[in-house]
Enzyme design. Structure first.
Site, PDB file in Angstrom:
ATOM      1  N   ASN A   4      47.347  32.558  40.777  1.00 38.84           N
ATOM      2  CA  ASN A   4      46.007  31.906  40.253  1.00 38.84           C
ATOM      3  C   ASN A   4      45.898  31.127  39.129  1.00 38.84           C
ATOM      4  O   ASN A   4      44.825  30.675  38.783  1.00 38.84           O
ATOM      5  CB  ASN A   4      44.863  32.893  40.132  1.00 38.84           C
ATOM      6  CG  ASN A   4      44.811  34.045  41.330  1.00 38.84           C
ATOM      7  OD1 ASN A   4      45.183  34.998  41.375  1.00 38.84           O
ATOM      8  ND2 ASN A   4      44.540  33.316  42.608  1.00 38.84           N
ATOM      9  N   ILE A  21      42.787  27.724  35.967  1.00 37.72           N
ATOM     10  CA  ILE A  21      42.502  29.081  36.564  1.00 37.72           C
ATOM     11  C   ILE A  21      41.692  28.988  37.463  1.00 37.72           C
ATOM     12  O   ILE A  21      40.675  28.477  37.523  1.00 37.72           O
ATOM     13  CB  ILE A  21      42.014  29.894  35.023  1.00 37.72           C
ATOM     14  CG1 ILE A  21      42.959  30.250  34.169  1.00 37.72           C
ATOM     15  CG2 ILE A  21      41.813  31.226  35.966  1.00 37.72           C
ATOM     16  CD1 ILE A  21      42.100  30.915  32.845  1.00 37.72           C
ATOM     17  N   CYS A  22      41.998  29.712  38.545  1.00 36.61           N
ATOM     18  CA  CYS A  22      41.288  29.826  39.818  1.00 36.61           C
ATOM     19  C   CYS A  22      40.859  31.435  39.873  1.00 36.61           C
ATOM     20  O   CYS A  22      41.580  32.157  40.197  1.00 36.61           O
ATOM     21  CB  CYS A  22      42.075  29.337  41.326  1.00 36.61           C
ATOM     22  SG  CYS A  22      41.071  29.594  42.540  1.00 36.61           S
ATOM     23  N   VAL A  23      39.658  31.451  39.699  1.00 36.69           N
ATOM     24  CA  VAL A  23      38.995  32.884  39.782  1.00 36.69           C
ATOM     25  C   VAL A  23      37.645  32.666  40.409  1.00 36.69           C
ATOM     26  O   VAL A  23      36.819  31.634  39.784  1.00 36.69           O
ATOM     27  CB  VAL A  23      38.914  33.623  38.491  1.00 36.69           C
ATOM     28  CG1 VAL A  23      38.324  32.895  37.513  1.00 36.69           C
ATOM     29  CG2 VAL A  23      38.322  35.062  38.643  1.00 36.69           C
TER      30      VAL A  23
END
Length: 205
Positions: free
Chosen positions: A82, A89-91
């Site tokens: 992620n 950041i991919c959240v």
């Protein structure tokens, strides 16, 4: 980039709280000159490929905060599904699940949780995501290698921040104790005076 008065107030309040009462394994770096960026260190969680690593994180706030989420970046190089090569950041907390009331602490804890439970379904690093799903041991080996090379130098800065927070908290406790003591003293003096007057009255009787 200009923040609204509301955003500045919110960020400053949360920053103060994060410094006095930091989440476990997270230390915020104060930057009084600008509140548009927040830097912090996250210690790699135990029993993960990121254990014993210290990762520097950056949150960037724009003029729409808190209605829109901050953007998150790993400044420390990391091998993670992620996190892109550029550190993005991919959240979900920073995207579809964002709510203004969540706050910065929630964001930092969500990023820490990514180190424990990566989400290969929303991978920015496709290689890491594929390895995580198909060959976990190879993924873990690569992640540990990155951690050993890239994420060790931050330990001293992280521990220095921990030490500073402990000293500040001790100083605050001592000051609070001193203030309480000073508040009690006049009451004790009044009590002594009352007892003295009572004794004199009894003598006269």
């Amino acid at each position: 980039m200009t923040l609204t008065a509301k955003a500045i107030k919110l960020i400053a309040k949360e920053l103060e709280k994060l410094q006095s009462d930091p989440p476990e394994d997270i230390q915020v770096i104060a930057n009084e000159e600008s509140l548009t960026e927040l830097h912090c260190w996250i210690r790699g969680p135990d029993k993960t490929p990121y254990e014993d690593g210290y990762f520097k994180i950056k949150l960037v706030f724009d003029e729409n905060f808190p209605d829109s989420p901050p953007k998150g970046y790993f400044m420390t190089k990391i091998f993670h599904p992620n996190v892109s090569d550029k550190g993005e950041i991919c959240v979900n907390t920073l995207k579809k699940d964002w709510k203004p009331e969540l706050g910065i602490r929630h964001v930092l804890l969500a990023i820490k949780c990514l180190l424990i439970v990566p989400n290969p379904e929303s991978a920015l690093n496709e290689e890491a995501g594929k390895l995580l799903l198909e060959q976990y041991e190879d993924y873990a080996k690569r992640a540990r290698l990155y951690t050993s090379i890239q994420a060790k130098s931050g330990k001293s800065q992280y521990l220095l921040l921990v030490e500073q927070r402990q000293k500040e908290n001790q100083s605050d406790q001592q000051e609070a104790s001193k203030t309480l003591s000073n508040q009690k003293r006049p009451l004790e003096e009044q009590d002594i005076k009352k007892k003295t007057v009572k004794k004199r009255l009894l003598r006269r009787l």
